[in-house]
Design an enzyme around this catalytic site. Sequence first.
Site, short mmCIF file in Angstrom:
data_model
loop_
_atom_site.label_atom_id
_atom_site.label_comp_id
_atom_site.label_asym_id
_atom_site.label_seq_id
_atom_site.Cartn_x
_atom_site.Cartn_y
_atom_site.Cartn_z
N TRP A 418 0.83 -1.20 0.00
CA TRP A 418 0.00 0.00 0.00
C TRP A 418 0.87 1.25 0.00
O TRP A 418 0.65 2.17 -0.79
CB TRP A 418 -0.92 0.02 1.23
CG TRP A 418 -1.78 1.26 1.27
CD1 TRP A 418 -3.02 1.40 0.73
CD2 TRP A 418 -1.44 2.54 1.84
NE1 TRP A 418 -3.49 2.68 0.93
CE2 TRP A 418 -2.54 3.40 1.61
CE3 TRP A 418 -0.33 3.03 2.53
CZ2 TRP A 418 -2.56 4.73 2.05
CZ3 TRP A 418 -0.34 4.35 2.95
CH2 TRP A 418 -1.45 5.19 2.71
N TYR A 422 0.99 3.88 -3.02
CA TYR A 422 0.55 5.26 -2.79
C TYR A 422 1.63 6.25 -3.23
O TYR A 422 1.33 7.28 -3.86
CB TYR A 422 0.23 5.45 -1.31
CG TYR A 422 -0.44 6.77 -0.97
CD1 TYR A 422 -1.77 6.99 -1.28
CD2 TYR A 422 0.27 7.78 -0.34
CE1 TYR A 422 -2.39 8.20 -0.97
CE2 TYR A 422 -0.33 8.99 -0.02
CZ TYR A 422 -1.66 9.18 -0.34
OH TYR A 422 -2.27 10.38 -0.03
N ASP A 438 -6.47 -0.74 0.32
CA ASP A 438 -6.81 0.51 0.99
C ASP A 438 -8.20 0.39 1.62
O ASP A 438 -9.16 -0.06 0.98
CB ASP A 438 -6.79 1.66 -0.02
CG ASP A 438 -7.13 2.98 0.61
OD1 ASP A 438 -6.23 3.61 1.17
OD2 ASP A 438 -8.31 3.38 0.56
#
Length: 483
Positions: A418, A422, A438
């Site tokens: 994640w 991101y 997420d």
Amino acid sequence: MDDEQRYRAVHSRDARFDGVFYTAVRTTGIYCRPSCPAVTPRRENVRFYRTAAAAQESGFRACKRCRPDTVPGSPEWNVRADVVGRAVRLIHDGAVDRGGVGALADALGYSERQLNRLLSAEVGAGPLALARTERAHTARVLVETTDMPMADAAFASGFASVRQFNETVRAVFDRSPSQMRAAAGRGGGRAAAPGSIALRLPYRGRIDLDGMLSFLGDRAVPGVEEYSGGVYRRTLRLPHGPAVAELSPGSGHVLCRLRLTEPRDLSSAVRRCRSLLDLDADPQAVGEVLGPDPVLGPVLRRHPGVRAPGHVDPAELAVRAVLGQQVSVRAARTLAGRLVARFGERLRTPDGGLTHTFPTPGALAAADPSDLSVPVARGRALVSVAGAIASGRVVLGPGCDRDEAERRLVELRGIGPWTAGYVRMRGLGDPDVFLPTDLGVRRALDRAGAASRETRAWSPWRSYATHLLWASLNEEQHREEPG
């Protein structure tokens, strides 16, 4: 597109293709944007170029009527992850002006000869020609929007001499710098406030600017960012010193006000602001893929012109992504504000609530992981990622290899898919990143009854899909709030 399709776009004056290609007219010796309001030239007199630099290299000058140098950039350079796309992004950031073609080639792992050959074949101009075009565009902004003395404007634009500045401006715009300043209605004898520049940032198609500025405002870190009355402001760390950028809606453009330590940083500041707001995107291309989707289509129709907000500093975003692991947006802001107060560099002249630049990776790499107001494991991850960036083991920025950057990030302890995704989506501007783990994305899909939805059909715009899912969740939350 082939040349016949390009000509049809010119004939219809389709503004969607402004910045995607340029139209040069053999009989007049000028090049234009596709939407130029002038009479459409005959097909046999028209040549097409993928960059303004290529048109200039072929001897054409910019149209005074449609001003093709003021169009949005091509979305192609954000999508492409190959060496040409990386090189163009670095050149737009001023890499050639700061270190020359040799430094650019080294950053990309190619020889100067190989790089020149690749760029010439792909975009019709080599790195020096592309950099020359960027210098000319910067010069136009300084000449037309400030009262800076011409000699100062020349060197601030990256030119080696005033003579080179004058010759280039005349060759590109068919006017001298003095004539351009006079046409813009500015005098030549007064000095502007040091580093104060106001300009318009163009974009194509529709844009959900209020939603995007609100997204940034919700995540504004005290001391570094502030958002009030629809105006977003933040500090920037640029190659020649700190700066302050202010972004607000204009009439068909984004109004950008910059306070720079050094005018030489203008092109870098503009690139960062454009990346932050994803201003080179093509919303119609995104809509053609996501609009028909039963999950995303209704959200897109409520948020036409959705963009994928980027960031001004990938290293800063990486640190903030670590801080944001398993905590709310509000909590992440608070934690980041504490880091700024302790490790950030204070501005010599604070500007309202803007008092610091975000801490450098080097400053955070030397911090004690147990003394960062976060769980020790997360503190170690933060110090680790900062140290990897400071040492060059992880390279983030406009010219980095996105795949390599993501791979090296997940190799660091405490950095999972994640966090790396991101950073790739927002810090590196990749338009095709989806974050399946997420929490917000999962909730949005659950509420839409699409928890097991296959997302490959959303490619190459999965970053936009992610933002649409977040937007749908925010809508639901607002509907549930009392009053």
